[in-house]
Scaffold this motif. Sequence first.
Motif, short mmCIF file in Angstrom:
data_model
loop_
_atom_site.label_atom_id
_atom_site.label_comp_id
_atom_site.label_asym_id
_atom_site.label_seq_id
_atom_site.Cartn_x
_atom_site.Cartn_y
_atom_site.Cartn_z
N GLY A 23 0.62 -1.20 -0.17
CA GLY A 23 0.01 0.31 0.06
C GLY A 23 0.93 0.93 0.22
N LYS A 24 1.35 1.76 0.93
CA LYS A 24 2.62 2.64 0.57
C LYS A 24 3.17 3.12 0.00
CE LYS A 24 3.08 2.92 5.95
NZ LYS A 24 4.32 2.72 7.33
N GLU A 25 3.95 1.94 -1.00
CA GLU A 25 4.43 2.00 -2.45
C GLU A 25 3.48 2.06 -3.25
OE1 GLU A 25 8.08 1.01 -2.17
OE2 GLU A 25 8.03 1.72 -4.13
N LEU A 26 2.59 1.45 -3.20
CA LEU A 26 1.89 1.55 -4.11
C LEU A 26 1.75 3.56 -4.14
CD1 LEU A 26 0.03 0.29 -6.57
CD2 LEU A 26 -1.89 0.13 -5.02
N ALA A 27 0.92 3.97 -2.93
CA ALA A 27 0.72 5.49 -2.59
C ALA A 27 1.92 6.19 -2.97
CB ALA A 27 0.80 5.48 -1.44
N GLN A 28 3.29 5.90 -3.14
CA GLN A 28 4.22 6.22 -3.53
C GLN A 28 4.51 6.57 -5.44
OE1 GLN A 28 7.94 6.10 -2.63
NE2 GLN A 28 7.69 7.47 -0.63
N GLN A 29 4.08 5.31 -5.79
CA GLN A 29 4.13 5.33 -7.29
C GLN A 29 2.39 5.95 -8.05
OE1 GLN A 29 5.69 1.62 -8.97
NE2 GLN A 29 6.73 1.07 -7.03
N THR A 30 1.67 6.09 -7.63
CA THR A 30 0.78 6.39 -8.10
C THR A 30 0.31 7.35 -7.34
OG1 THR A 30 -0.71 5.49 -6.63
CG2 THR A 30 -0.68 4.20 -8.41
N GLY A 31 0.78 8.26 -6.38
CA GLY A 31 0.36 9.43 -6.07
C GLY A 31 -1.60 9.66 -5.13
N LEU A 32 -2.08 8.65 -4.93
CA LEU A 32 -2.86 7.86 -4.07
C LEU A 32 -2.58 8.54 -2.96
CD1 LEU A 32 -5.13 5.67 -5.98
CD2 LEU A 32 -5.20 7.52 -6.49
N SER A 33 -3.48 8.46 -1.34
CA SER A 33 -3.62 8.10 -0.51
C SER A 33 -3.86 7.09 -0.17
CB SER A 33 -4.17 9.82 0.44
OG SER A 33 -5.69 9.59 -0.57
N TYR A 34 -2.90 7.03 1.22
CA TYR A 34 -2.41 5.41 1.73
C TYR A 34 -2.92 5.97 3.19
CZ TYR A 34 -1.00 1.98 4.13
OH TYR A 34 -0.52 0.88 5.68
#
Length: 174
Positions: A23-34
């Motif tokens: 989730g944290k890595e995904l937030a970094q890569q997509t700009g979505l919030s975690y």
Amino acid sequence: MKMRKRPNILLTGTPGVGKTTLGKELAQQTGLSYINIGDLAQEGQLYDGYDEEYQCPILDEDRVVDELDEKMVEGGVIVDYHGCDLFPERWFHIVFVLRTDNTQLYTRLESRGYTGKKLQDNVQCEIFQTIYEEAIEAYSEEIVHQLSSNTPEDLEHNLEQIVQWTEQWMKDHN
Ligand code: DAT
């Protein structure tokens, strides 16, 4: 200015399967919030009693939902929680259930300090695919996907797939 529409993603599965890492890595890569529901509850003390058997506070589900609803309606949120039927179905555009082999999960939870019944029950939860069953009950089956989460290669692969899905969703909805 009109905000771009962005999807909401639920990452669920037994404790220890790798939701937070992904989730944290995904937030970094997509700009979505975690948002980690455990942390949110802790910060806001969104509890309703204490579970003596598992020695943990009991989540006040209604308050969690109230707290998050406005943000979820806006979109662009990755939610991380080891349960999924407490959330309104309308919140999520896609649901990922992470899965880990039980020997591997046992080791991860043991190194997290889980012992005895808590350790056994969580590993059993994974063996019985409890969270997956919960997810397909709570959400339309077409939006529920299982992801293997055993190795660093799995993590990379899952990241890649979800980043791609997110980009495609944004193209289709903006
Ligand atoms: P969760 O948030 O589901 O409780 P986590 O992200 O805290 O799980 O991960 C638990 C442990 O497992 C942590 O030490 C990182 C490790 N881990 C997570 N995903 C992994 C993967 N795909 N391969 C190997 N180890 C992983």
